[in-house]
Enzyme design. Structure first.
Site, PDB file in Angstrom:
ATOM      1  N   ASP A  99     -58.264  80.045   3.469  1.00  0.00           N
ATOM      2  CA  ASP A  99     -59.558  79.375   3.368  1.00  0.00           C
ATOM      3  C   ASP A  99     -59.532  78.458   2.151  1.00  0.00           C
ATOM      4  O   ASP A  99     -59.507  78.924   1.012  1.00  0.00           O
ATOM      5  CB  ASP A  99     -60.682  80.415   3.245  1.00  0.00           C
ATOM      6  CG  ASP A  99     -62.071  79.775   3.353  1.00  0.00           C
ATOM      7  OD1 ASP A  99     -62.242  78.651   2.824  1.00  0.00           O
ATOM      8  OD2 ASP A  99     -62.968  80.393   3.951  1.00  0.00           O
ATOM      9  N   CYS A 109     -83.245  61.395  -4.727  1.00  0.00           N
ATOM     10  CA  CYS A 109     -83.109  61.836  -6.111  1.00  0.00           C
ATOM     11  C   CYS A 109     -84.387  62.552  -6.551  1.00  0.00           C
ATOM     12  O   CYS A 109     -85.496  62.127  -6.221  1.00  0.00           O
ATOM     13  CB  CYS A 109     -82.837  60.642  -7.017  1.00  0.00           C
ATOM     14  SG  CYS A 109     -82.633  61.117  -8.740  1.00  0.00           S
ATOM     15  N   CYS A 130     -77.072  61.953  -7.216  1.00  0.00           N
ATOM     16  CA  CYS A 130     -77.637  60.598  -7.251  1.00  0.00           C
ATOM     17  C   CYS A 130     -76.700  59.738  -8.099  1.00  0.00           C
ATOM     18  O   CYS A 130     -76.486  60.021  -9.282  1.00  0.00           O
ATOM     19  CB  CYS A 130     -79.037  60.624  -7.862  1.00  0.00           C
ATOM     20  SG  CYS A 130     -79.640  58.968  -8.257  1.00  0.00           S
ATOM     21  N   CYS A 150     -78.388  57.992 -11.307  1.00  0.00           N
ATOM     22  CA  CYS A 150     -78.607  58.899 -12.437  1.00  0.00           C
ATOM     23  C   CYS A 150     -77.288  59.394 -13.011  1.00  0.00           C
ATOM     24  O   CYS A 150     -77.151  59.587 -14.214  1.00  0.00           O
ATOM     25  CB  CYS A 150     -79.486  60.070 -12.012  1.00  0.00           C
ATOM     26  SG  CYS A 150     -81.173  59.554 -11.650  1.00  0.00           S
ATOM     27  N   HIS A 202     -68.830  78.844  10.162  1.00  0.00           N
ATOM     28  CA  HIS A 202     -67.770  78.666   9.173  1.00  0.00           C
ATOM     29  C   HIS A 202     -66.515  78.194   9.905  1.00  0.00           C
ATOM     30  O   HIS A 202     -66.375  78.438  11.100  1.00  0.00           O
ATOM     31  CB  HIS A 202     -67.512  79.976   8.417  1.00  0.00           C
ATOM     32  CG  HIS A 202     -66.678  79.785   7.182  1.00  0.00           C
ATOM     33  ND1 HIS A 202     -66.903  78.769   6.282  1.00  0.00           N
ATOM     34  CD2 HIS A 202     -65.603  80.469   6.701  1.00  0.00           C
ATOM     35  CE1 HIS A 202     -66.010  78.847   5.306  1.00  0.00           C
ATOM     36  NE2 HIS A 202     -65.211  79.861   5.540  1.00  0.00           N
ATOM     37  N   CYS A 238     -67.506  73.159   4.212  1.00  0.00           N
ATOM     38  CA  CYS A 238     -66.351  73.878   4.760  1.00  0.00           C
ATOM     39  C   CYS A 238     -65.717  73.151   5.950  1.00  0.00           C
ATOM     40  O   CYS A 238     -64.503  73.186   6.116  1.00  0.00           O
ATOM     41  CB  CYS A 238     -66.723  75.308   5.111  1.00  0.00           C
ATOM     42  SG  CYS A 238     -67.937  75.457   6.419  1.00  0.00           S
ATOM     43  N   GLU A 243     -62.435  78.594  -0.480  1.00  0.00           N
ATOM     44  CA  GLU A 243     -62.452  79.801  -1.307  1.00  0.00           C
ATOM     45  C   GLU A 243     -61.134  80.022  -2.035  1.00  0.00           C
ATOM     46  O   GLU A 243     -60.968  81.025  -2.723  1.00  0.00           O
ATOM     47  CB  GLU A 243     -62.743  81.018  -0.421  1.00  0.00           C
ATOM     48  CG  GLU A 243     -64.083  80.952   0.291  1.00  0.00           C
ATOM     49  CD  GLU A 243     -65.250  81.148  -0.657  1.00  0.00           C
ATOM     50  OE1 GLU A 243     -65.290  82.168  -1.345  1.00  0.00           O
ATOM     51  OE2 GLU A 243     -66.112  80.251  -0.717  1.00  0.00           O
ATOM     52  N   CYS A 254     -86.727  57.686 -10.561  1.00  0.00           N
ATOM     53  CA  CYS A 254     -85.599  57.096  -9.822  1.00  0.00           C
ATOM     54  C   CYS A 254     -85.884  57.055  -8.313  1.00  0.00           C
ATOM     55  O   CYS A 254     -85.991  55.982  -7.731  1.00  0.00           O
ATOM     56  CB  CYS A 254     -84.333  57.883 -10.127  1.00  0.00           C
ATOM     57  SG  CYS A 254     -82.895  57.322  -9.226  1.00  0.00           S
TER      58      CYS A 254
HETATM   59 ZN   LIG Z   1     -81.540  59.219  -9.470  1.00  0.00          ZN
END
Ligand SMILES: [Zn+2]
Length: 479
Positions: A325, A253, A216, A219, A308, A281, A328, A258
């Protein structure tokens, strides 16, 4: 009379297309030369580069053999070793020693049921197969987008090239010295491989962010906990659509004071993603594959049916396709998904701009323990589909280029066969050739003579289970 026929009308569409292809090829070659020159210059700037490694990296880029001769070797540095000569004289498409299995005889072995040699390409006819054909044709477009010199050049401006090349140079020099000290003919990886490794490290650690749930922003700015949860999938706004978003995930959020909404557009446009620098990915593999192409490697974008995607880069040094990858930070770890993550994989299909291959066997070393369902279409149909996609990607290539690619395809198939056979030997499904014939009765001599001498294999059987063969036992006692 054929002489009365009007002269044939030239195929304008074909002519225009071949002209475009020639132009693209020309631009691409120019780019490759430029990249090679840039690498050479950067190499010269770095202190005390290894002569043999530097010249071999120049060879990888297709530049002239004498490119490093202008600089005299450092004092005390051994002259270019004979191993270098050996390396150069090695046929370009020979299998690397790592993928050879010396324990298997040259006479071939019984076929494995999933081997492509046993299949007959069959056009799709049922709805599921037709759908899979269409899905794969669509996926095959992804790496086509990387063949855009403008895009690749722009992408290069966003990479800290000098840092990556310097790191690669150092790493490749260490590998070379390491190999020499171990008395090995060549280092495990070459200079271009080290560039990909350095690119991978930078990409994962400094450039791209993995997003499970987008934070968010409100925040985050107020330095409060910023976790969100997914609410629904919504349509992209016109602006998001213009930037290539196919769909948008909406998050809210978790802070009750919020309740702000965060949109997470899923972009497939690689240039937009270069600016967004975040995703899962799919986004990672898309951008990273493009960047590998930008630094001059041959690249594949690999789709896996268990949700994947990742990259494969062709190592000229190792003469094979290498698993990479980005999510990873994994380089050449094809067993990661099965033996590391514990997944079963059905299909891994690799797409490049000039080919397609079923590379599942690289990732599923043993289909009996780690194979996932392959039920999207019959294997014969998959072979047809891949042949069809490959043929379309190659229809404008020169006969020489086509021949080169087909030879490389055959070499890769051989690599996969070796993987299959190793797994079958490990599982005891086939006897290694070295032991074949060891447990057989005497071949020479008449049956009677062999029996009298106890060399017809019967005695072994008798010893193994004497009670089951009372007649044999009696015969033995009677002699
Ligand atoms: Zn928030």
């Amino acid at each position: 009379m054929s002489s009365n026929n009007p002269p044939p009308i030239p195929d304008v569409t074909h002519w225009a297309r071949s002209l475009t292809d020639r132009y693209t090829e020309c631009i691409n070659n120019k780019r490759a030369e430029g990249l090679a020159a840039r690498t050479r210059n950067l190499s010269l700037e770095s202190p005390e580069p290894s002569i043999s490694e530097r010249s071999s990296s120049a060879d990888l880029k297709g530049s002239s053999k004498g490119s490093s001769s202008s600089r005299s070797p450092a004092r005390g540095h051994p002259p270019p070793s004979s191993s270098q000569t050996l390396r150069k004289s090695k046929p370009k498409y020979a299998l690397s020693s790592s993928s050879r299995t010396p324990e298997i005889g040259p006479d071939g072995l019984p076929g494995y049921s999933a081997s492509s040699s046993a299949k007959i390409p069959t056009p799709p006819s049922d709805p599921a197969s037709i759908k899979f054909h269409s899905v794969l044709r669509h996926l095959a477009m992804v790496p086509q987008k990387y063949e855009n010199p403008g895009l690749l050049d722009e992408a290069l401006t966003m990479i800290p090239l000098a840092r990556i090349y310097a790191e690669a140079e150092e790493e490749s020099q260490i590998m070379q010295v390491e190999a020499e000290s171990l008395g090995k003919e060549k280092a495990k990886w070459g200079h271009q491989d080290c560039i990909i490794m350095a690119l991978l490290k930078w990409f994962k650690r400094d450039f791209f962010t993995f997003v499970s749930n987008p934070p968010c922003q409100v925040c985050y700015a107020a330095r409060r906990p910023y976790d969100t949860k997914m609410v629904e999938s919504v349509s992209p706004t016109p602006e998001e659509k213009a930037r290539g978003a196919s769909r948008v995930e909406l998050y809210q959020c978790l802070n009750p004071q919020c309740r702000n909404y965060e949109r997470f557009p899923r972009y497939s446009d690689v240039w937009t993603l270069m600016q967004e620098r975040r995703g899962r990915c799919g986004e990672w593999a898309n951008v990273f594959s493009m960047l590998c192409r930008a630094v001059g490697s041959r690249v594949r974008w690999v789709w896996n049916s268990e949700d994947h995607v990742f990259t494969e880069v062709f190592s000229e040094h190792a003469n094979r396709w290498v698993h990479v990858d980005a999510c990873e930070e994994a380089f050449d770890k094809p067993r990661l998904y099965t033996e590391g993550w514990g997944k079963k994989l059905g299909y891994c299909i690799a797409f490049s701009h000039d080919g397609v291959a079923d590379v599942t066997r690289r990732y599923v070393r043993n289909p009996r323990t780690h194979g996932g369902p392959r039920t999207k279409c019959p294997e014969d149909v998959l072979l047809y589909i891949l042949n069809d996609i490959r043929a379309k990607k190659r229809e404008n290539l020169s006969p020489a280029e086509l021949k080169r690619l087909e030879k490389a395809d055959r070499e890769e198939e051989k690599e996969f066969r070796n993987i299959e056979l190793k797994a079958m030997i490990a599982d005891g499904l086939i006897e290694p050739r070295s032991r074949d014939g060891e447990k057989r009765p005497r071949q020479s001599g008449t049956t009677d003579w062999k029996r009298r001498r106890g060399e017809d294999g019967q005695r072994q059987e008798q010893q193994a289970s004497p009670l089951e063969h009372p007649d044999h036992r009696m015969e033995q006692h009677g002699r």
